[in-house]
Design a protein around this motif. Structure first.
Motif, PDB file in Angstrom:
ATOM      1  N   THR A  17     -21.719 123.729   7.071  1.00  0.00           N
ATOM      2  CA  THR A  17     -20.605 123.143   7.818  1.00  0.00           C
ATOM      3  C   THR A  17     -19.540 124.210   8.036  1.00  0.00           C
ATOM      4  N   VAL A  18     -18.983 124.261   9.269  1.00  0.00           N
ATOM      5  CA  VAL A  18     -17.789 125.095   9.470  1.00  0.00           C
ATOM      6  C   VAL A  18     -16.618 124.278   8.933  1.00  0.00           C
ATOM      7  N   ALA A  19     -16.111 124.675   7.765  1.00  0.00           N
ATOM      8  CA  ALA A  19     -15.108 123.849   7.081  1.00  0.00           C
ATOM      9  C   ALA A  19     -13.699 124.182   7.535  1.00  0.00           C
ATOM     10  N   GLU A  20     -13.445 125.462   7.823  1.00  0.00           N
ATOM     11  CA  GLU A  20     -12.071 125.879   8.068  1.00  0.00           C
ATOM     12  C   GLU A  20     -12.061 127.284   8.666  1.00  0.00           C
ATOM     13  N   THR A  21     -11.129 127.536   9.590  1.00  0.00           N
ATOM     14  CA  THR A  21     -10.888 128.928   9.995  1.00  0.00           C
ATOM     15  C   THR A  21      -9.456 129.278   9.583  1.00  0.00           C
ATOM     16  N   ALA A  76      -6.594 132.084  16.013  1.00  0.00           N
ATOM     17  CA  ALA A  76      -8.049 132.231  15.889  1.00  0.00           C
ATOM     18  C   ALA A  76      -8.605 132.214  17.313  1.00  0.00           C
ATOM     19  N   THR A  77      -9.380 133.234  17.671  1.00  0.00           N
ATOM     20  CA  THR A  77      -9.900 133.311  19.039  1.00  0.00           C
ATOM     21  C   THR A  77     -11.381 132.945  19.066  1.00  0.00           C
ATOM     22  N   VAL A  78     -11.837 132.514  20.237  1.00  0.00           N
ATOM     23  CA  VAL A  78     -13.252 132.164  20.391  1.00  0.00           C
ATOM     24  C   VAL A  78     -14.125 133.371  20.059  1.00  0.00           C
ATOM     25  N   GLY A  79     -13.723 134.547  20.585  1.00  0.00           N
ATOM     26  CA  GLY A  79     -14.517 135.753  20.348  1.00  0.00           C
ATOM     27  C   GLY A  79     -14.543 136.131  18.875  1.00  0.00           C
ATOM     28  N   GLY A  80     -13.389 136.033  18.209  1.00  0.00           N
ATOM     29  CA  GLY A  80     -13.313 136.423  16.798  1.00  0.00           C
ATOM     30  C   GLY A  80     -14.157 135.513  15.925  1.00  0.00           C
ATOM     31  N   VAL A  81     -14.004 134.205  16.106  1.00  0.00           N
ATOM     32  CA  VAL A  81     -14.751 133.251  15.264  1.00  0.00           C
ATOM     33  C   VAL A  81     -16.247 133.359  15.560  1.00  0.00           C
ATOM     34  N   LEU A  99     -19.171 134.157  12.742  1.00  0.00           N
ATOM     35  CA  LEU A  99     -20.309 133.255  12.489  1.00  0.00           C
ATOM     36  C   LEU A  99     -21.633 133.957  12.768  1.00  0.00           C
ATOM     37  N   ALA A 100     -21.690 134.707  13.889  1.00  0.00           N
ATOM     38  CA  ALA A 100     -22.952 135.377  14.241  1.00  0.00           C
ATOM     39  C   ALA A 100     -23.308 136.420  13.176  1.00  0.00           C
ATOM     40  N   ASP A 101     -22.321 137.199  12.746  1.00  0.00           N
ATOM     41  CA  ASP A 101     -22.584 138.215  11.718  1.00  0.00           C
ATOM     42  C   ASP A 101     -23.062 137.547  10.430  1.00  0.00           C
ATOM     43  N   ALA A 102     -22.413 136.428  10.078  1.00  0.00           N
ATOM     44  CA  ALA A 102     -22.743 135.764   8.807  1.00  0.00           C
ATOM     45  C   ALA A 102     -24.168 135.226   8.824  1.00  0.00           C
ATOM     46  N   VAL A 103     -24.556 134.581   9.914  1.00  0.00           N
ATOM     47  CA  VAL A 103     -25.908 134.007   9.962  1.00  0.00           C
ATOM     48  C   VAL A 103     -26.949 135.125  10.032  1.00  0.00           C
ATOM     49  N   GLY A 104     -26.590 136.237  10.702  1.00  0.00           N
ATOM     50  CA  GLY A 104     -27.508 137.382  10.744  1.00  0.00           C
ATOM     51  C   GLY A 104     -27.753 137.951   9.355  1.00  0.00           C
ATOM     52  N   LEU A 105     -26.704 138.022   8.541  1.00  0.00           N
ATOM     53  CA  LEU A 105     -26.823 138.624   7.208  1.00  0.00           C
ATOM     54  C   LEU A 105     -27.338 137.623   6.173  1.00  0.00           C
ATOM     55  N   GLN A 165      -9.563 137.294  11.129  1.00  0.00           N
ATOM     56  CA  GLN A 165      -9.973 135.897  11.325  1.00  0.00           C
ATOM     57  C   GLN A 165     -11.130 135.659  10.360  1.00  0.00           C
ATOM     58  N   ILE A 166     -11.086 134.553   9.670  1.00  0.00           N
ATOM     59  CA  ILE A 166     -12.056 134.324   8.601  1.00  0.00           C
ATOM     60  C   ILE A 166     -12.476 132.856   8.630  1.00  0.00           C
ATOM     61  N   VAL A 167     -13.717 132.606   8.239  1.00  0.00           N
ATOM     62  CA  VAL A 167     -14.247 131.240   8.284  1.00  0.00           C
ATOM     63  C   VAL A 167     -14.708 130.843   6.883  1.00  0.00           C
ATOM     64  N   HIS A 168     -14.387 129.608   6.493  1.00  0.00           N
ATOM     65  CA  HIS A 168     -14.926 129.022   5.271  1.00  0.00           C
ATOM     66  C   HIS A 168     -16.039 128.055   5.672  1.00  0.00           C
ATOM     67  N   ALA A 169     -17.206 128.243   5.086  1.00  0.00           N
ATOM     68  CA  ALA A 169     -18.320 127.318   5.330  1.00  0.00           C
ATOM     69  C   ALA A 169     -18.511 126.454   4.088  1.00  0.00           C
ATOM     70  N   ALA A 170     -19.065 125.270   4.296  1.00  0.00           N
ATOM     71  CA  ALA A 170     -19.378 124.407   3.149  1.00  0.00           C
ATOM     72  C   ALA A 170     -20.873 124.128   3.146  1.00  0.00           C
ATOM     73  N   LEU A 171     -21.423 124.071   1.955  1.00  0.00           N
ATOM     74  CA  LEU A 171     -22.861 123.785   1.781  1.00  0.00           C
ATOM     75  C   LEU A 171     -22.965 122.502   0.967  1.00  0.00           C
ATOM     76  N   PRO A 172     -22.871 121.346   1.633  1.00  0.00           N
ATOM     77  CA  PRO A 172     -22.846 120.094   0.879  1.00  0.00           C
ATOM     78  C   PRO A 172     -24.059 119.973  -0.045  1.00  0.00           C
ATOM     79  N   GLY A 173     -23.792 119.594  -1.274  1.00  0.00           N
ATOM     80  CA  GLY A 173     -24.874 119.397  -2.235  1.00  0.00           C
ATOM     81  C   GLY A 173     -25.268 120.650  -2.992  1.00  0.00           C
TER      82      GLY A 173
END
Ligand SMILES: Cc1cc2nc3c(=O)[nH]c(=O)nc-3n(C[C@H](O)[C@H](O)[C@H](O)COP(=O)(O)OP(=O)(O)OC[C@H]3O[C@@H](n4cnc5c(N)ncnc54)[C@H](O)[C@@H]3O)c2cc1C
Length: 372
Positions: free
Chosen positions: A298-302, A275-280, A284-290, A225-233
């Protein structure tokens, strides 16, 4: 000589392209199954063999093949998202980074390992300058040869290029026709399509496709399970790939403002492509930690993909003894966007009865593997 390729992921699409380019009558069949790995893949390209690779020549040849293939597709006007952005291993543990630098610098000095480029140590703060959502206290190791590609666009480009060269497409769930005396084609939606050779590049579904013919191959689905984030601007086009030293986490960027966050590795999810609640939540938690700078992104897509993982970690490439007429090409697990285009090219050579150009013994479909 007519060849049918089952599976239009990056492996099957590449096989069809290489066959069509040679003028071989080719049909590419795909069932558009939910959970296909290629469109979900993050897109980091590691163009060198890892220590312990049982057949490093294959990875070295793949590292030469990929940029040339991407150039050919670009010349055809077909977008792949490929870019040699460079990449870095990052962390705060100086000893671990020194060890990583030593390992990568040793690899880069080996004859033929030109894909890494000139490996360099990055001082504290430098990784955050190059990938601005990382913490300031992060140091790193720079590897210029790392690249990225967009799996979905690359597979689509290969299919388009194959069709431009005469390949045909068929939609639907393929079953093999024949048995131990030889496979003579595939059945799709009640229609029999004859062939002199069939390449099975059905990813995680390869085992269920071969099972009715009594052939077992050691491939299983490893959910990601993978998430694409967007950083507008923020313009992320030139951001390098990032690997977090000492673990399996990574990030990479695509234009105009996208950051792809490290996917889960779930070996026990079977063919469940949700895509599961636990997986996503974990992603997200790992990404923000790192990379705390992602907090406001923005959470753009899973996306969810089933990696075709091999039970012994080795790809599966060749003809099973019990299935003449079939070439099986799968099992690339977490490295299929890096190695899949070349695996498809080699599968095409095998289907035509040609020398594969490298030692495939470690990858034979009939090799003994640990029990499930
Ligand atoms: C979250 C995630 C992140 C990843 N990140 C990276 C990365 O950064 N770098 C990297 O190198 N690799 C990465 N990978 C791995 C890579 O995506 C895969 O190894 C690769 O895409 C596998 O390609 P494939 O063609 O073998 O299989 P797939 O892409 O799964 O294609 C198989 C195709 O076969 C079709 N099919 C199956 N059965 C049948 C049938 N009976 N009849 C007709 N069609 C059928 C399916 O519809 C599917 O389209 C990642 C994977 C995931 C899931």
């Amino acid at each position: 000589m007519r060849v049918i390729v089952v599976g239009a992921g990056i492996v099957g699409a590449s096989a069809a392209y290489h066959l069509a380019k040679r003028g071989v009558p080719t049909t590419l069949v795909d069932a558009r199954l939910r959970g296909a790995a290629t469109p979900a893949g993050a897109g980091i390209v590691f163009p060198w063999p890892f220590p312990g690779d049982p057949a490093p020549d294959f990875a070295l040849q793949a590292a030469e093949h990929l940029p040339a293939l991407m150039r050919d597709l670009a010349d055809d006007g077909l977008p792949t998202g490929y870019a040699r952005t460079g990449g870095m291993s990052v962390g705060t543990d100086t000893d671990a980074l020194d060890a990583e630098y030593g390992m990568l610098a040793d690899l880069a000095r080996r004859p033929g390992y030109t894909g890494l480029g000139e490996v360099a140590r990055l001082e504290r703060g430098e990784p955050a300058r190059r990938f601005p959502v990382l913490p300031e206290d992060t140091a790193g190791v720079w590897v210029p040869g790392m690249a990225r590609l967009d799996g979905a666009r690359t597979a689509a480009a290969l299919v388009d290029a194959a069709e431009q060269r005469g390949a045909r497409r068929a939609a639907g769930d393929a079953a093999l026709i024949g048995g131990a005396s030889g496979v003579t084609g595939v059945r799709v939606g009640g229609t029999d399509l004859p062939a002199d050779a069939v390449i099975v590049a059905a990813g995680a579904w390869t085992a269920p496709l071969l099972a009715p013919l009594g052939v077992r191959v050691p491939v299983y689905p490893m959910r990601g399970q993978i998430v694409h984030a967007a950083l507008p601007g923020r313009a992320t086009r030139d951001w390098p790939a990032v690997r977090f030293a000492g673990g399996t986490h990574y990030m990479l960027a695509f234009p105009p403002d996208r950051v792809v966050l490290s996917g889960t590795r779930e070996p026990d999810a079977g063919f469940d492509a949700r895509a599961t609640v636990g997986g996503v939540a974990r992603v997200l938690a790992d990404a923000v930690g790192l990379a705390p700078g992602l907090e406001g992104a923005t959470v753009a897509e899973t996306r969810v993909g089933l990696r075709p993982a091999a039970r012994d970690g080795r790809q599966i490439l060749g003809t099973p003894a019990g299935l003449p007429g079939v070439v099986v090409a799968t099992g690339l697990g977490a490295n299929g966007l890096t190695l899949g285009p070349y695996q498809g090219a080699v599968a095409a050579r095998l289907a035509l009865g040609e020398d594969p150009g490298c030692d495939l013994a470690p990858f034979h479909p009939d090799r003994p593997v640990p029990a499930e």
